[in-house]
Write an enzyme that holds these catalytic residues in place. Structure first.
Site, mmCIF file in Angstrom:
data_model
loop_
_atom_site.group_PDB
_atom_site.id
_atom_site.type_symbol
_atom_site.label_atom_id
_atom_site.label_comp_id
_atom_site.label_asym_id
_atom_site.label_seq_id
_atom_site.Cartn_x
_atom_site.Cartn_y
_atom_site.Cartn_z
ATOM 1 N N HIS A 203 0.791 -1.239 0.000
ATOM 2 C CA HIS A 203 0.000 0.000 0.000
ATOM 3 C C HIS A 203 0.819 1.283 0.000
ATOM 4 C CE1 HIS A 203 0.844 -0.318 4.344
ATOM 5 N NE2 HIS A 203 0.696 0.989 4.359
HETATM 6 C C1 UD1 Z 1 -2.196 5.410 5.547
HETATM 7 C C2 UD1 Z 1 -0.952 6.018 6.182
HETATM 8 C C3 UD1 Z 1 0.167 4.987 6.172
HETATM 9 C C4 UD1 Z 1 -0.269 3.676 6.813
HETATM 10 C C5 UD1 Z 1 -1.552 3.189 6.164
HETATM 11 C C6 UD1 Z 1 -2.060 1.975 6.892
HETATM 12 C C7 UD1 Z 1 -0.565 8.436 5.875
HETATM 13 C C8 UD1 Z 1 0.170 9.464 5.099
HETATM 14 N N1 UD1 Z 1 -0.482 7.163 5.401
HETATM 15 O O1 UD1 Z 1 -1.893 5.143 4.190
HETATM 16 O O2 UD1 Z 1 1.266 5.480 6.922
HETATM 17 O O3 UD1 Z 1 0.743 2.721 6.627
HETATM 18 O O4 UD1 Z 1 -2.550 4.224 6.237
HETATM 19 O O5 UD1 Z 1 -2.949 1.230 6.130
HETATM 20 O O6 UD1 Z 1 -1.193 8.743 6.853
HETATM 21 N N2 UD1 Z 1 -9.182 4.403 1.014
HETATM 22 C C9 UD1 Z 1 -10.401 3.821 0.903
HETATM 23 N N3 UD1 Z 1 -11.046 3.442 2.036
HETATM 24 C C10 UD1 Z 1 -10.537 3.622 3.274
HETATM 25 C C11 UD1 Z 1 -9.281 4.216 3.387
HETATM 26 C C12 UD1 Z 1 -8.609 4.601 2.245
HETATM 27 O O7 UD1 Z 1 -10.916 3.635 -0.200
HETATM 28 O O8 UD1 Z 1 -11.194 3.236 4.273
HETATM 29 C C13 UD1 Z 1 -8.435 4.769 -0.220
HETATM 30 C C14 UD1 Z 1 -8.758 6.173 -0.717
HETATM 31 O O9 UD1 Z 1 -8.742 6.132 -2.111
HETATM 32 C C15 UD1 Z 1 -7.580 6.981 -0.207
HETATM 33 C C16 UD1 Z 1 -6.445 5.974 -0.281
HETATM 34 O O10 UD1 Z 1 -7.044 4.729 0.038
HETATM 35 O O11 UD1 Z 1 -7.325 8.119 -0.991
HETATM 36 C C17 UD1 Z 1 -5.295 6.269 0.661
HETATM 37 O O12 UD1 Z 1 -5.758 6.389 2.013
HETATM 38 P P1 UD1 Z 1 -4.903 7.226 3.080
HETATM 39 O O13 UD1 Z 1 -5.469 7.028 4.426
HETATM 40 O O14 UD1 Z 1 -4.714 8.615 2.604
HETATM 41 O O15 UD1 Z 1 -3.465 6.571 2.989
HETATM 42 P P2 UD1 Z 1 -3.054 5.041 3.124
HETATM 43 O O16 UD1 Z 1 -2.389 4.623 1.858
HETATM 44 O O17 UD1 Z 1 -4.190 4.245 3.637
HETATM 45 N N1 UDP Z 2 -3.678 -6.110 8.550
HETATM 46 C C1 UDP Z 2 -4.957 -6.643 8.652
HETATM 47 N N2 UDP Z 2 -5.619 -6.961 7.497
HETATM 48 C C2 UDP Z 2 -5.072 -6.781 6.259
HETATM 49 C C3 UDP Z 2 -3.768 -6.231 6.176
HETATM 50 C C4 UDP Z 2 -3.106 -5.895 7.348
HETATM 51 O O1 UDP Z 2 -5.474 -6.827 9.757
HETATM 52 O O2 UDP Z 2 -5.730 -7.088 5.257
HETATM 53 C C5 UDP Z 2 -2.961 -5.763 9.795
HETATM 54 C C6 UDP Z 2 -1.591 -6.348 9.940
HETATM 55 O O3 UDP Z 2 -1.655 -7.638 10.498
HETATM 56 C C7 UDP Z 2 -0.896 -5.345 10.837
HETATM 57 C C8 UDP Z 2 -1.511 -4.043 10.414
HETATM 58 O O4 UDP Z 2 -2.742 -4.362 9.766
HETATM 59 O O5 UDP Z 2 -1.202 -5.589 12.196
HETATM 60 C C9 UDP Z 2 -0.609 -3.320 9.479
HETATM 61 O O6 UDP Z 2 -1.279 -2.258 8.901
HETATM 62 P P1 UDP Z 2 -0.872 -1.624 7.492
HETATM 63 O O7 UDP Z 2 -0.073 -2.598 6.699
HETATM 64 O O8 UDP Z 2 -2.121 -1.107 6.899
HETATM 65 O O9 UDP Z 2 -0.024 -0.348 7.915
HETATM 66 P P2 UDP Z 2 1.505 -0.098 8.352
HETATM 67 O O10 UDP Z 2 1.856 -1.052 9.433
HETATM 68 O O11 UDP Z 2 2.341 -0.241 7.131
HETATM 69 O O12 UDP Z 2 1.475 1.314 8.813
#
Ligand code: UD1
Ligand code: UDP
Length: 353
Positions: A203
Site C-alpha cells: 500500500h
Molecule cells: C495510511 C498512512 C500509512 C499507513 C496506512 C495503513 C498516511 C500518510 N499514510 O496510508 O502510513 O501505513 O494508512 O494502512 O497517513 N481508502 C479507501 N477506504 C478507506 C481508506 C482509504 O478507499 O477506508 C483509499 C482512498 O482512495 C484513499 C487511499 O485509500 O485516498 C489512501 O488512504 P490514506 O489514508 O490517505 O493513505 P493510506 O495509503 O491508507
Molecule cells: N492487517 C490486517 N488486514 C489486512 C492487512 C493488514 O489486519 O488485510 C494488519 C496487519 O496484520 C498489521 C496491520 O494491519 O497488524 C498493518 O497495517 P498496514 O499494513 O495497513 O499499515 P503499516 O503497518 O504499514 O502502517
C-alpha cells in the site's frame, strides 16, 4: 482521574489501540477520537468489532484527500475536541497523517503529547510517514520506543528526555489475539495449505502511485512458485483499476481481512511479501521469512537477523530471496515481551505526579 485523549484513524492504529485502550481504561479516563482517515468496514469497523476496541467518543469523519487537506481538516477538528475535553495528555500512535494532526493540535494548545512507536526512522524523507514521525517526536513530552534502535535514533536528534524503551504494543496485540486467530477458517476458505502459499500486502505511495511502480510490484509477485494470496488495500485496488493493470494468474486478490484472519494467514505462510511496517514485524515474530518491497525500512533489526530482505521491486532480488534457505536460528525476541501497554500506563502515571 487523569484524562487522556487518544487519536486513531488508520488500520494499524486500531490494532495498536486495542491493548493500549484496554490497559489505560483501568486507571485513566480515556477519550478515544477516530479521525475517519480509514472508513471502509474492512479498514475500520471490523477491528472495533473483532478486537473489542471501545466505541470512539468522537468520529471526526475526515476521510480521504490530499495530504495538506486531510491533515489540515484533522488538525482543526482535533483542536476543537481538545478545547472541549481539556485533557491532561494527548496520545498518538505511529506515523500517519492522523498522528501528525493530533500532535500539532496538542502542541499549539500546550497539552503534553505521548507518542507510541516513537523514534522510528527510515531516513527517507520522501516517505510521508517519515515527516510525520520526525515532527511528532519533536513535539512529544513522552516518547515510547519499541526498540533500542529507536532510542538511539532519538538521541542522534538530541532527544533524551521523556524517552522510554517499552517494547512494541503490536506484540501485545499479537500475543493477546493469537489464540483467537487459531479458530479462523480463512485458510480453508481459500483452499490454502499451511507452508505452501505466499501472503502479500502492498500500500505504500512509492509502490502504488505510478503505473510503472505498480507494474513492477506485479512482476515481483509473479516470481513466486507458490500461490499468492493478496488482501488488497483500497488504495492499491484503486490504483490497479486506474492503471488498468491485472495481477498474474497465480495471484488471488481478496478484500482486506480482519486482524484475526491476518494473523492466521501470516503465521502459516511460506513467505510474506509486503511494504507494510506492521506486517514486517509480524512476519519476524512468526519466524516467516519476509521480502520487503522497499529500499529501506524502519525495522532494521528484522533485516540484521536475516528474517527480512529488502528487495526493492527488482524481480531478480525477489527470485533470489524466495530461493534462500531459512535462517538457522529462530528470531530473538527484539520487540518486547507483550507488556508494552502496561509499561506505557505506568510511565504516564509517574510522569503526571
Ligand atoms: C495510511 C498512512 C500509512 C499507513 C496506512 C495503513 C498516511 C500518510 N499514510 O496510508 O502510513 O501505513 O494508512 O494502512 O497517513 N481508502 C479507501 N477506504 C478507506 C481508506 C482509504 O478507499 O477506508 C483509499 C482512498 O482512495 C484513499 C487511499 O485509500 O485516498 C489512501 O488512504 P490514506 O489514508 O490517505 O493513505 P493510506 O495509503 O491508507
Ligand atoms: N492487517 C490486517 N488486514 C489486512 C492487512 C493488514 O489486519 O488485510 C494488519 C496487519 O496484520 C498489521 C496491520 O494491519 O497488524 C498493518 O497495517 P498496514 O499494513 O495497513 O499499515 P503499516 O503497518 O504499514 O502502517
Amino acid at each position: 482521574m487523569m484524562k487522556i485523549v487518544s487519536i486513531a484513524g488508520a488500520r494499524p492504529q486500531f490494532i495498536k489501540a486495542a491493548p493500549v485502550s484496554a490497559t489505560l481504561r483501568q486507571q485513566f479516563n480515556e477519550i478515544l477520537v477516530h479521525t475517519g482517515q480509514h472508513y471502509d468496514h474492512g479498514m475500520s469497523a471490523v477491528f472495533f468489532e473483532e478486537l473489542g476496541i471501545p466505541e470512539p467518543d468522537y468520529n471526526l469523519g475526515i476521510g480521504s484527500g490530499p495530504h495538506g487537506q486531510q491533515t489540515g481538516q484533522m488538525l482543526a477538528a482535533i483542536e476543537a475536541v481538545l478545547q472541549q475535553e481539556k485533557p491532561d495528555w494527548l496520545l498518538v500512535y505511529g506515523d500517519t497523517n492522523s498522528t501528525l494532526a493530533g500532535a500539532l493540535a496538542a502542541a499549539k494548545l500546550h497539552i503534553p503529547i505521548a507518542h507510541i512507536e516513537a523514534g522510528l526512522r527510515s531516513f527517507n524523507r520522501t516517505m510521508p510517514e517519515e515527516i510525520n514521525r520526525v515532527l511528532t517526536d519533536h513535539c512529544a513530552r513522552l516518547l515510547f520506543c519499541p526498540t533500542q534502535t529507536a532510542v538511539d535514533n532519538l538521541a542522534a536528534e538530541g532527544i533524551h528526555r521523556g524517552v522510554h524503551l517499552v517494547g512494541d504494543v503490536m506484540v501485545d496485540a499479537l500475543y493477546y489475539f493469537l489464540p483467537k486467530a487459531a479458530h479462523s477458517p480463512i485458510l480453508s476458505q481459500h483452499h490454502l495449505t499451511p507452508g505452501e502459499y505466499v501472503l502479500a500486502t502492498i500500500h505504500r505511495a512509492s509502490n502504488t502511485d505510478t503505473a510503472e511502480a505498480l507494474a513492477q510490484v506485479l512482476a515481483c509477485l509473479a516470481q513466486s512458485q507458490w500461490p499468492v494470496l493478496w488482501p488488497i488495500h483500497p488504495r492499491t485496488a484503486a490504483a490497479l483499476q486506474r492503471f488498468s493493470l491485472t495481477p498474474p494468474p497465480t495471484v488471488r486478490l481478496i478484500p482486506p481481512v480482519g486482524y484475526l484472519e491476518m494473523l492466521a494467514l501470516e503465521k502459516n505462510a511460506r513467505f510474506i511479501l509486503t511494504d507494510s511496517g506492521g506486517v514486517q514485524k509480524e512476519a519476524y515474530i512468526f519466524a516467516v521469512p519476509c521480502l520487503t518491497l522497499r529500499e529501506d525500512t524502519e525495522w532494521v533489526e528484522t533485516v540484521a537477523q536475516g528474517w527480512n530482505v529488502l528487495v526493492g521491486t527488482e524481480e531478480e532480488k525477489v527470485r533470489e530471496a524466495l530461493a534462500r534457505p531459512r535462517p538457522d536460528t529462530l528470531p530473538p525476541q527484539l520487540f518486547g515481551d507483550g507488556a508494552a501497554a502496561a509499561h506505557i500506563a505506568q510511565h504516564l502515571l509517574t510522569s503526571s505526579t
